[in-house]
Design a protein around this motif. Structure first.
Motif, short mmCIF file in Angstrom:
data_model
loop_
_atom_site.label_atom_id
_atom_site.label_comp_id
_atom_site.label_asym_id
_atom_site.label_seq_id
_atom_site.Cartn_x
_atom_site.Cartn_y
_atom_site.Cartn_z
N ALA A 1 0.99 -1.12 -0.08
CA ALA A 1 -0.15 -0.14 0.00
C ALA A 1 0.64 1.33 -0.02
CB ALA A 1 -0.92 0.10 1.26
N VAL A 2 0.21 2.46 -0.51
CA VAL A 2 0.98 3.75 -0.41
C VAL A 2 -0.11 4.64 0.24
CG1 VAL A 2 2.25 3.34 -2.34
CG2 VAL A 2 0.14 4.39 -2.84
N MET A 3 0.43 5.45 0.86
CA MET A 3 -0.50 6.57 1.52
C MET A 3 -0.86 7.73 0.55
SD MET A 3 -0.09 8.71 5.08
CE MET A 3 1.12 9.84 4.14
N THR A 4 -2.19 7.77 0.12
CA THR A 4 -2.30 8.88 -0.75
C THR A 4 -2.90 10.19 -0.35
OG1 THR A 4 -4.63 7.77 -1.08
CG2 THR A 4 -2.90 7.00 -2.38
N SER A 5 -3.43 10.41 1.02
CA SER A 5 -4.03 11.38 1.88
C SER A 5 -3.71 11.36 3.13
CB SER A 5 -5.24 11.84 1.36
OG SER A 5 -5.98 11.23 1.76
N LEU A 6 -3.18 12.70 3.80
CA LEU A 6 -3.11 12.52 5.23
C LEU A 6 -3.47 13.86 5.81
CD1 LEU A 6 -1.98 11.25 7.86
CD2 LEU A 6 0.10 12.18 7.41
N GLU A 7 -4.35 13.86 6.70
CA GLU A 7 -4.90 15.08 7.49
C GLU A 7 -4.68 14.66 9.14
OE1 GLU A 7 -8.79 18.16 7.80
OE2 GLU A 7 -9.09 15.95 7.57
N ARG A 8 -4.02 15.75 9.63
CA ARG A 8 -3.91 15.39 11.09
C ARG A 8 -5.04 16.08 11.71
NH1 ARG A 8 1.93 16.24 13.23
NH2 ARG A 8 1.59 18.44 12.80
N THR A 9 -5.82 15.75 12.33
CA THR A 9 -7.19 16.30 12.77
C THR A 9 -7.17 16.56 14.24
OG1 THR A 9 -8.18 14.02 13.57
CG2 THR A 9 -8.64 14.78 11.21
N ALA A 10 -6.20 16.21 14.77
CA ALA A 10 -5.85 16.94 16.40
C ALA A 10 -4.61 16.42 17.03
CB ALA A 10 -7.02 16.12 17.24
#
Length: 295
Positions: free
Chosen positions: A186-195
């Protein structure tokens, strides 16, 4: 200027760009940041301002939450879209049950191998510099805490998860490890730090606000960066002695326990302003970090 700004870093810029934008607004006060986000990631970036820069290490230790999306069946050496993904021949299609079982196995205190494309130093050099130069990089496993790993949506090949984790966790590696447990990549396609701690992306300021609006209303109390630290309210005379480097007796039996002797205390004044962090010394308490600013 003494506090913490919760900024929502957008995709496409480095964390340093955000820090520089704040720096231009608060000079001569200093600005730091707690927890770098890559240009491909967005979300909460905490900016300690002024004396709060001395709290950076505490902010970095706060638990973090992320919303991440992974694409199964393809891989890169970086674990994300820094490189062009390469398909895995005859990649299996994991079932939802397999994904859930793998997520459960990755929850708790686990051993994680950081990606070679990371800022960790190997033999005195950043691992990502060595990896980009084509050199083999051996990354040692580290202990990390995964408090929760929840599946938000799974529609092969895309998998979206919510991650609640401790400091030092690499989200890219979570996706890679989860896929490996299911016999694929797998590869990471998006990342959001929410907290970070109780600083959430919903309450974060945009970089446009940072550049254009009044900064002072954005400053949050530095005490929000110390949610688990015991607090002690002291009178001004005692605080002055502490700021002069003296050891003080706080006359509080609850502070004389062996457990307290291993702990730090946040010394605050009557207005609930953070003035110092105290440690036990010589039968009393002295400043470990002082936040006194001359008026």
């Amino acid at each position: 200027m003494f506090g913490i700004i919760n900024c929502n870093k957008p995709i496409g810029i480095t964390s340093r760009v955000v820090v520089n934008a704040a720096n231009r607004r608060v000079r001569p006060a200093k600005v730091g940041h707690a927890g770098t986000l890559d240009p491909l990631a967005s979300g909460v970036l905490l900016l300690p301002v002024g004396p709060a820069v001395r709290l950076t290490s505490y902010l970095q230790e706060l638990p973090k939450q992320y919303r991440a999306t992974f694409q199964l069946g393809v891989e890169t050496s970086s674990g994300d879209l820094e490189e062009t993904p390469i398909p895995l021949a005859n990649a299996p299609v994991p079932t939802a049950e397999q994904i859930a079982d793998a997520a459960q196995a990755l929850t708790g205190r686990i051993q994680q191998v950081p990606p070679a494309h990371s800022a960790i130093k190997v033999d005195g050099k950043r691992a990502y510099r060595l990896a980009r130069a084509g050199k083999a990089v051996e990354m040692k496993p580290r202990t990390v805490d995964i408090y929760a790993l929840e599946i938000i949506k799974y529609d092969y090949p895309n998998l979206q998860v919510h991650i609640h984790c401790g400091s030092g966790t690499y989200v890219r590696s979570i996706g890679v490890d989860l896929a490996r447990a299911c016999g694929t990549v797998a590869v990471m396609t998006s990342l959001e730090r929410t907290a970070i701690g109780d600083f959430t992306v919903e309450d974060a300021h945009s970089i446009e606000q940072l550049r254009e609006q009044d900064i002072e209303p954005m400053l949050q109390s530095p005490l929000r960066g110390l949610p688990e630290m015991p607090q002690v309210e002291l009178d001004e005379a005692t605080l002055k002695r502490i700021e002069q480097g003296q050891i003080v007796d706080l006359h509080d039996e609850s502070l004389q326990t062996p457990q307290a002797a291993e702990t730090e205390l946040a010394a605050i004044d009557a207005e609930q302003n953070l003035r110092a962090l105290l440690i036990a010394r010589g039968g009393g308490w002295r400043a470990h970090r002082s936040f006194h600013t001359a008026s």
